[in-house]
Design an enzyme around this catalytic site. Structure first.
Site, PDB file in Angstrom:
ATOM      1  N   CYS A  67     -16.857  46.985 -14.254  1.00 24.93           N
ATOM      2  CA  CYS A  67     -17.794  45.523 -14.188  1.00 24.93           C
ATOM      3  C   CYS A  67     -19.189  45.832 -14.712  1.00 24.93           C
ATOM      4  O   CYS A  67     -19.442  45.927 -15.983  1.00 24.93           O
ATOM      5  CB  CYS A  67     -17.548  45.095 -12.806  1.00 24.93           C
ATOM      6  SG  CYS A  67     -17.969  43.525 -12.512  1.00 24.93           S
ATOM      7  N   GLU A 103     -12.666  50.400  -7.286  1.00 23.43           N
ATOM      8  CA  GLU A 103     -13.002  51.110  -6.043  1.00 23.43           C
ATOM      9  C   GLU A 103     -12.935  50.392  -4.794  1.00 23.43           C
ATOM     10  O   GLU A 103     -13.161  50.675  -3.557  1.00 23.43           O
ATOM     11  CB  GLU A 103     -14.581  51.722  -6.164  1.00 23.43           C
ATOM     12  CG  GLU A 103     -15.900  50.413  -6.259  1.00 23.43           C
ATOM     13  CD  GLU A 103     -15.673  49.430  -7.177  1.00 23.43           C
ATOM     14  OE1 GLU A 103     -14.750  49.581  -8.160  1.00 23.43           O
ATOM     15  OE2 GLU A 103     -16.597  48.941  -7.391  1.00 23.43           O
ATOM     16  N   HIS A 130     -12.884  45.997 -10.353  1.00 19.78           N
ATOM     17  CA  HIS A 130     -13.275  47.067  -9.250  1.00 19.78           C
ATOM     18  C   HIS A 130     -12.192  47.720  -8.583  1.00 19.78           C
ATOM     19  O   HIS A 130     -11.917  47.368  -7.363  1.00 19.78           O
ATOM     20  CB  HIS A 130     -14.014  46.199  -8.272  1.00 19.78           C
ATOM     21  CG  HIS A 130     -15.285  45.706  -8.670  1.00 19.78           C
ATOM     22  ND1 HIS A 130     -16.652  46.225  -8.723  1.00 19.78           N
ATOM     23  CD2 HIS A 130     -15.644  44.312  -9.140  1.00 19.78           C
ATOM     24  CE1 HIS A 130     -17.584  45.751  -9.029  1.00 19.78           C
ATOM     25  NE2 HIS A 130     -16.926  44.394  -9.247  1.00 19.78           N
TER      26      HIS A 130
END
Ligand code: GLN
Length: 192
Positions: A78, A173, A171
């Protein structure tokens, strides 16, 4: 193998947790000295203007470029992707120029500021990857040797790789899916 996560601002703790789940030594990076001995660096999501300014003020921009020349891999998610680009659209900071891609910030209109969609990523196998997009950028153009790893259904490029550089508009994560982190570790070790 030792991987650093740029910890100036943004979602860095989540990346460190993912790396630890994969059994890798992971360390936050705030100053140039902390780049020493790293095989790879993750630049997280957050606010690219803030991260870019902090990188400049802490003299990380040049230090990261130098470590990349010595072989360090970089994975940006991002805002991290915006910072890795060769060409951005924000005059507030100079991108790292690690990948020959042009990006557009906050590229999805208000209604779509945040959304989740299943992505088809052939490099990761058949199972779709959960794409979590938060005020995400898109890749407008890839040049040279850059390889596109994933697109939205309308063709928008949202994941790209060039040699040891990996950039995602979303994302990983923030999901339970470790495959992109695993893929990066394989890039770092030269197995992918
Ligand atoms: N909109 C942010 C930016 O332009 C990126 C958002 C994110 O990293 N989730 O920097």
């Amino acid at each position: 193998m030792k991987i650093g996560v740029l910890a100036s601002q943004g979602a860095f703790i989540e990346h460190i947790e993912k790396l630890r789940q994969l059994g890798v030594e992971a360390t936050p990076v705030r100053i140039p000295e902390e780049l020493e001995g790293l095989d790879g660096l993750i630049i997280p999501g957050g606010e690219s203007t803030s991260i870019g300014r902090l990188m400049r003020d802490y003299k990380l921009t040049r230090a990261i470029r130098n470590r990349v020349k010595q072989g360090m891999s970089v994975f940006g998610t991002c805002a991290g992707m915006i910072l890795m680009a060769g060409k951005g659209d924000d005059p507030a900071f100079e991108p790292l120029g690690l990948m020959d891609i042009a990006v557009r910030r906050n590229a999805f209109g208000r209604q779509l500021e945040s959304f989740e969609t299943e992505l088809n990523v052939p490099a990761l196998g058949e199972k779709p990857f959960p794409g979590v997009f938060i005020r995400a950028p898109l890749v407008e153009k890839v040049n040279g040797t850059v390889e596109v790893l994933a697109r939205l259904a309308d063709g928008t490029i949202v994941a790209a790789r060039d040699g040891k550089m990996l950039a995602l508009a979303f994302h990983p994560e923030l999901t339970d899916d470790l495959r992109f982190h695993q893929y990066f570790l394989e890039m770092v070790s030269g197995r992918e």
